[in-house]
Design a protein around this motif. Structure first.
Motif, PDB file in Angstrom:
ATOM      1  N   VAL A  91       0.875  -1.178   0.000  1.00 17.38           N
ATOM      2  CA  VAL A  91       0.000   0.000   0.000  1.00 17.38           C
ATOM      3  C   VAL A  91       0.907   1.221   0.000  1.00 17.38           C
ATOM      4  CG1 VAL A  91      -1.736   1.312   1.294  1.00 17.38           C
ATOM      5  CG2 VAL A  91      -1.894  -1.184   1.158  1.00 17.38           C
ATOM      6  N   GLY A  92       0.943   1.923  -1.143  1.00 18.17           N
ATOM      7  CA  GLY A  92       1.920   2.993  -1.316  1.00 18.17           C
ATOM      8  C   GLY A  92       1.370   4.394  -1.241  1.00 18.17           C
ATOM      9  N   GLY A  93       0.084   4.557  -0.917  1.00 11.35           N
ATOM     10  CA  GLY A  93      -0.506   5.888  -0.819  1.00 11.35           C
ATOM     11  C   GLY A  93      -1.944   5.780  -0.362  1.00 11.35           C
ATOM     12  N   ASN A  94      -2.703   6.856  -0.542  1.00 15.82           N
ATOM     13  CA  ASN A  94      -4.111   6.872  -0.151  1.00 15.82           C
ATOM     14  C   ASN A  94      -5.053   6.535  -1.302  1.00 15.82           C
ATOM     15  OD1 ASN A  94      -3.512   7.578   2.499  1.00 15.82           O
ATOM     16  ND2 ASN A  94      -3.622   9.777   2.079  1.00 15.82           N
ATOM     17  N   ASP A  95      -4.504   6.447  -2.520  1.00 17.96           N
ATOM     18  CA  ASP A  95      -5.320   6.169  -3.700  1.00 17.96           C
ATOM     19  C   ASP A  95      -4.733   4.973  -4.455  1.00 17.96           C
ATOM     20  OD1 ASP A  95      -6.996   8.617  -3.423  1.00 17.96           O
ATOM     21  OD2 ASP A  95      -5.095   9.629  -3.843  1.00 17.96           O
ATOM     22  N   ASN A  96      -5.540   4.415  -5.358  1.00 16.66           N
ATOM     23  CA  ASN A  96      -5.093   3.285  -6.182  1.00 16.66           C
ATOM     24  C   ASN A  96      -4.510   2.176  -5.303  1.00 16.66           C
ATOM     25  OD1 ASN A  96      -4.683   1.911  -8.610  1.00 16.66           O
ATOM     26  ND2 ASN A  96      -2.602   2.711  -8.827  1.00 16.66           N
ATOM     27  N   LYS A  98      -3.646  -1.227  -3.661  1.00 14.13           N
ATOM     28  CA  LYS A  98      -3.527  -2.617  -4.098  1.00 14.13           C
ATOM     29  C   LYS A  98      -2.760  -3.424  -3.050  1.00 14.13           C
ATOM     30  CE  LYS A  98      -3.650  -1.368  -9.010  1.00 14.13           C
ATOM     31  NZ  LYS A  98      -2.915  -1.365 -10.298  1.00 14.13           N
ATOM     32  N   PRO A  99      -3.405  -3.688  -1.906  1.00 16.33           N
ATOM     33  CA  PRO A  99      -2.713  -4.436  -0.851  1.00 16.33           C
ATOM     34  C   PRO A  99      -2.331  -5.833  -1.299  1.00 16.33           C
ATOM     35  CG  PRO A  99      -4.760  -3.450  -0.031  1.00 16.33           C
ATOM     36  CD  PRO A  99      -4.771  -3.330  -1.520  1.00 16.33           C
ATOM     37  N   ARG A 129     -12.100  -0.863   5.592  1.00 14.48           N
ATOM     38  CA  ARG A 129     -12.678  -2.204   5.691  1.00 14.48           C
ATOM     39  C   ARG A 129     -12.648  -2.940   4.362  1.00 14.48           C
ATOM     40  NH1 ARG A 129     -17.919  -3.420   4.428  1.00 14.48           N
ATOM     41  NH2 ARG A 129     -18.459  -1.204   4.546  1.00 14.48           N
ATOM     42  N   THR A 130     -13.101  -2.268   3.303  1.00 18.50           N
ATOM     43  CA  THR A 130     -13.327  -2.967   2.044  1.00 18.50           C
ATOM     44  C   THR A 130     -12.043  -3.205   1.247  1.00 18.50           C
ATOM     45  OG1 THR A 130     -13.774  -0.878   0.899  1.00 18.50           O
ATOM     46  CG2 THR A 130     -15.657  -2.041   1.869  1.00 18.50           C
ATOM     47  N   VAL A 131     -11.027  -2.347   1.461  1.00 17.15           N
ATOM     48  CA  VAL A 131      -9.795  -2.477   0.687  1.00 17.15           C
ATOM     49  C   VAL A 131      -8.628  -2.895   1.569  1.00 17.15           C
ATOM     50  CG1 VAL A 131      -8.174  -1.330  -0.858  1.00 17.15           C
ATOM     51  CG2 VAL A 131     -10.607  -0.748  -0.956  1.00 17.15           C
ATOM     52  N   LEU A 132      -8.337  -2.137   2.621  1.00 20.46           N
ATOM     53  CA  LEU A 132      -7.153  -2.453   3.427  1.00 20.46           C
ATOM     54  C   LEU A 132      -7.316  -3.779   4.158  1.00 20.46           C
ATOM     55  CD1 LEU A 132      -6.201   1.066   4.841  1.00 20.46           C
ATOM     56  CD2 LEU A 132      -5.505  -0.032   2.694  1.00 20.46           C
ATOM     57  N   ILE A 133      -8.454  -3.999   4.787  1.00 23.45           N
ATOM     58  CA  ILE A 133      -8.735  -5.298   5.408  1.00 23.45           C
ATOM     59  C   ILE A 133      -9.133  -6.313   4.339  1.00 23.45           C
ATOM     60  CG2 ILE A 133     -10.284  -6.528   6.983  1.00 23.45           C
ATOM     61  CD1 ILE A 133     -10.383  -3.988   8.690  1.00 23.45           C
TER      62      ILE A 133
END
Length: 406
Positions: A91-96, A98-99, A129-133
């Motif tokens: 995870v390289g930023g707040n957008d886009n 892709k964990p 919740r939906t992306v990072l987790i």
């Protein structure tokens, strides 16, 4: 006979004390540098610490090395969630976003236990919740969060945009109320509470009275959750771990963040439970929070996941820390520091990194030495030829890992 009966009651009483149900909640209050929280000495956060401990910590990985990680919000949350840095979690930023879900979050760890642990997320930002987790994704084994209060940033009818983004502060008020109510009534086993507006206050006004005021207001939001935790402990047979932290510091003027200045890298952790000798700067980091919660909750972490975690517990016993590597011709010198000089240290190495692709790495046992030795030289000719090596040091109470890229 009466003596045996009384003795049995005493034993059962002791067992009952030990059988308290453990619960954990962590709160991220976004973007508050350590010097600011210390200067303000916010009442709720430091009341929590009065039951356990407070310390400065760091984020951002190792400056100039493979794990260097920008001091940005979503990256910071993922540092905590996975106990890894950017080179692993991706995870390289707040957008886009892709964990790399091969590096399990603490929520994945909780959901993979034999027991059905209930989880909760109280957050303004749905992507937590939906992306990072990664709720519901095949890559996370369709992980499900049991109690959810989020998505309010998308509700522009209820929370229309306001000057200075004050609608975000109102969302944080609701999030903290929902979290306090959820903990009182549902008592999830593992919860994440995310409070956003302090980061906006810093971006908008920088160091000053405005930013300070909203840090105090965020502390009142933390207090709601803390009061709910104390209510549960007073009225139920439960023992709670609460951790309050931030995801990054700020530039000198208080406005920005993202780089590697000392103030941007310096974070802080407050907890209500007893800590070990690792809970001190300069070694304590945001990646230590998830392993500490896992140890408190007695979660079993699969070996492959555990060996990739960059953090170590600040609860319970620990043996070694600060693993370093120094390549020299066809050798690598491993050095470490000790909390215990009598622990056995088993050294493993791999010349692949297929774990990141969801595959297994082939680990080779190199040696077992005493922790008090504090160093070991690995002969790379013992390993398959490669320009990349991973090392893991395993003791009874600690795992450390490090990469060498030649």
């Amino acid at each position: 006979m009466k003596y045996i009966y009384c003795l049995l009651l005493l034993v059962l009483s002791c067992l009952n004390v030990d059988a308290k149900t453990k619960k954990a909640v962590y709160i991220i209050v976004d973007g508050i540098p350590a010097d600011q929280i210390e200067r303000l000495h916010t009442p709720a956060i430091f009341d929590i610490a009065s039951h356990g401990a407070y310390s400065r910590a760091y984020t951002g990985g190792e400056v100039g090395a493979y794990s260097e990680t920008p001091t940005i919000s979503a990256i910071g949350y993922t540092n905590l969630l996975t106990s890894t840095w950017l080179n692993k979690h991706n995870v390289g930023g707040n957008d886009n976003l892709k964990p790399n879900y091969n590096y399990w979050t603490i929520f994945r760890i909780a959901k993979e236990q034999d027991k059905d642990y209930k989880t909760a997320v109280y957050s303004s930002w749905t992507d937590n919740r939906t992306v990072l987790i990664g709720e519901g994704k095949p890559e996370t084994n369709h992980l499900k969060i049991d109690y959810v209060a989020d998505g309010y940033e998308l509700d522009t009818t209820r929370f229309p945009k306001e000057p200075k983004d004050l609608h975000i502060y109102k969302i944080d008020e609701l999030v903290s109320e929902k979290a306090a109510k959820g903990i009182r009534e549902d008592a999830p086993d593992l919860s994440w509470v995310y409070l956003w507006y302090t980061d906006d206050a810093g971006h908008l006004e920088g160091n000053g009275a405005y930013f300070d005021d909203y840090v105090y207001k965020a502390d009142k939001q933390v207090a709601r959750v803390w009061e709910a935790v104390k209510y549960r402990e007073a009225n139920f047979d439960e023992e709670w771990m609460i951790v309050v932290t931030t995801d990054h510091g700020r530039e000198e003027n208080g406005h920005g963040h993202g780089k590697q200045s000392e103030r941007e890298r310096t974070t802080w952790i407050a907890t209500n439970i007893a800590v070990n000798e690792h809970f001190n700067p300069p070694y304590l980091s945001i990646t230590d929070i998830a392993p500490s919660i896992c140890r408190f909750m007695e979660f079993e972490i699969p070996q492959a996941i555990r060996w990739e975690q960059d953090g170590m517990p600040f609860t319970g016993k620990v043996d070694i820390y600060d693993l370093r590597t120094l390549p020299y011709d066809n050798t690598v010198l491993l050095t470490w520091k000790c909390y215990s000089e009598k622990a056995p240290v088993t050294i493993y190495a791999a010349s692949t990194n297929t774990f990141k692709e969801g595959k297994e790495d082939k680990w080779i046992k190199i040696a077992t030495v005493s922790s008090g030795q504090k160093e070991y030289t690995v002969d790379l000719s013992m390993l398959p030829a490669s320009g990349f090596y991973k090392f893991v040091l395993v003791t009874p109470n600690t795992n450390l890992n490090r990469w060498v890229i030649k």
